[in-house]
Design a protein around this motif. Structure first.
Motif, PDB file in Angstrom:
ATOM      1  N   TYR A 244      -1.565  -7.803  10.942  1.00 10.51           N
ATOM      2  CA  TYR A 244      -1.865  -6.554  10.244  1.00 10.51           C
ATOM      3  C   TYR A 244      -3.166  -6.657   9.458  1.00 10.51           C
TER       4      TYR A 244
ATOM      5  N   PRO B  42       4.029   4.225   1.663  1.00  8.04           N
ATOM      6  CA  PRO B  42       4.598   3.481   2.786  1.00  8.04           C
ATOM      7  C   PRO B  42       6.035   3.068   2.489  1.00  8.04           C
TER       8      PRO B  42
ATOM      9  N   ASP C 140       8.216  -5.674   0.873  1.00  7.73           N
ATOM     10  CA  ASP C 140       6.780  -5.883   1.083  1.00  7.73           C
ATOM     11  C   ASP C 140       6.587  -7.315   1.565  1.00  7.73           C
TER      12      ASP C 140
ATOM     13  N   TYR D 181      -3.181  -5.984  -0.015  1.00 11.46           N
ATOM     14  CA  TYR D 181      -3.062  -5.026  -1.109  1.00 11.46           C
ATOM     15  C   TYR D 181      -2.629  -5.732  -2.384  1.00 11.46           C
TER      16      TYR D 181
ATOM     17  N   GLN E 291      -3.098   3.043  -1.381  1.00 16.52           N
ATOM     18  CA  GLN E 291      -1.877   2.644  -0.701  1.00 16.52           C
ATOM     19  C   GLN E 291      -0.941   3.817  -0.444  1.00 16.52           C
TER      20      GLN E 291
ATOM     21  N   ALA F 224      -0.305   6.632   4.089  1.00 14.55           N
ATOM     22  CA  ALA F 224       0.355   6.057   5.262  1.00 14.55           C
ATOM     23  C   ALA F 224       0.322   6.974   6.481  1.00 14.55           C
TER      24      ALA F 224
ATOM     25  N   ASN G 262       4.546  -1.285   6.150  1.00 13.65           N
ATOM     26  CA  ASN G 262       3.359  -0.514   5.813  1.00 13.65           C
ATOM     27  C   ASN G 262       3.352   0.900   6.397  1.00 13.65           C
TER      28      ASN G 262
END
Length: 282
Positions: free
Chosen positions: A85, A133, A144, A154, A165, A168, A212
């Motif tokens: 990612y 997200p 997370d 992040y 953030q 999404a 995410n």
């Protein structure tokens, strides 16, 4: 008398490459800056996240938490997902763009336009519909994974000044991955071209497992990309940009036709029985 000196073709090609890379970098920076506009809409983003979660359950989409849960006890696969990612998305896109610019300029231009259009539409949606997200939406119960195992791109949402953030929807990770896969499929022959779809499939799985994105984030991004590609003109046949800088193609040697009853003298070299003919004729 004209004193201007013509720029060498190869230098002109590299100048075009620098301009293209600068354009891509500017688009990326504008996207990053635009995301900051909605950075303070946390409450609305969290409410939208809960709404998306409930909508997915009504649509019978797979539960993201159920996909993530079996992997959480295993650090290695989760860490690999985090690495994918964090470090595959942008470098893979840049490498694809550079290769297409060098080898398939027309396909490069179409991909660049598609990425720019998709990013612009995504930015509008990020501003109009801020979305938290799954990893930040308590209703989902998701973890997370970047914070738990690393690496994480992040920081805490309230102090993160580099990214928004709460953007999404749609998932540009999935959209960009599918865009470069389709572009590479268009210039690849045979069954091997279908292997390029592995990248967007893995990306879609990774963005969900890491918490995410929701499934709908990826589906909306793919739908937008399909519409954009349908509107953009199809690429014309092209030649590699750097090969064009080498100048026109030279004539090549082709065998001269024999006259009726003519016999070749075995002592005469074969090169003596050829003549220059422009390519593509005869």
């Amino acid at each position: 008398m004209d004193t201007t000196r013509a720029v060498p073709p190869r230098l002109a090609a590299w100048r075009r490459a620098a301009r293209e890379l600068a354009l891509v970098a500017v688009l990326f920076l504008v996207y990053k800056a635009g995301r900051q506009v909605v950075a303070d809409h946390a409450d609305l983003a969290l409410a939208n996240g809960e709404w998306i979660w409930r909508l997915e359950r009504l649509l019978r989409l797979p539960d993201e938490a159920a996909v993530q849960a079996p992997l959480l006890p295993h650090e290695v696969p989760v860490r690999l997902a985090n690495v994918y990612y964090a470090y595959v998305h942008f470098p893979a896109t840049v490498l694809c763009l550079v290769w297409l610019w060098l080898r398939r300029p027309a396909h490069y231009l179409r991909l660049r336009r598609a990425l720019a259009a998709l990013t612009a539409v995504a930015l509008v949606l990020h501003v109009c519909v801020p979305l938290a997200p799954p990893r930040l939406t308590a209703l989902t119960g998701m973890v997370d994974t970047g914070t738990r195992y690393g690496p994480s791109v992040y920081g805490p949402p309230d102090t993160d000044q580099l990214s928004n953030q709460y953007a999404a929807m749609p998932s540009l990770h999935v959209g960009w991955a599918l865009a470069i896969a389709l572009a590479l499929m268009a210039v690849t022959a045979g069954r091997r071209r279908w292997l390029w779809l592995v990248h967007p499939l893995v990306t879609a799985f990774v963005v969900v497992v890491t918490g995410n994105h929701y499934w709908l984030d990826g589906l909306v991004s793919m739908a937008l990309l399909v519409v954009i590609l349908a509107v953009l003109p199809r690429p014309a046949p092209d030649r590699p940009a750097l090969l064009e800088a080498a100048g026109p193609v030279r004539p090549h040697l082709v065998p001269a036709p024999r006259r009726a009853g003519h016999r070749r003298n075995p002592r005469v070299p074969a090169a003596a029985d050829v003549r220059l003919r422009p390519p593509g004729r005869g």
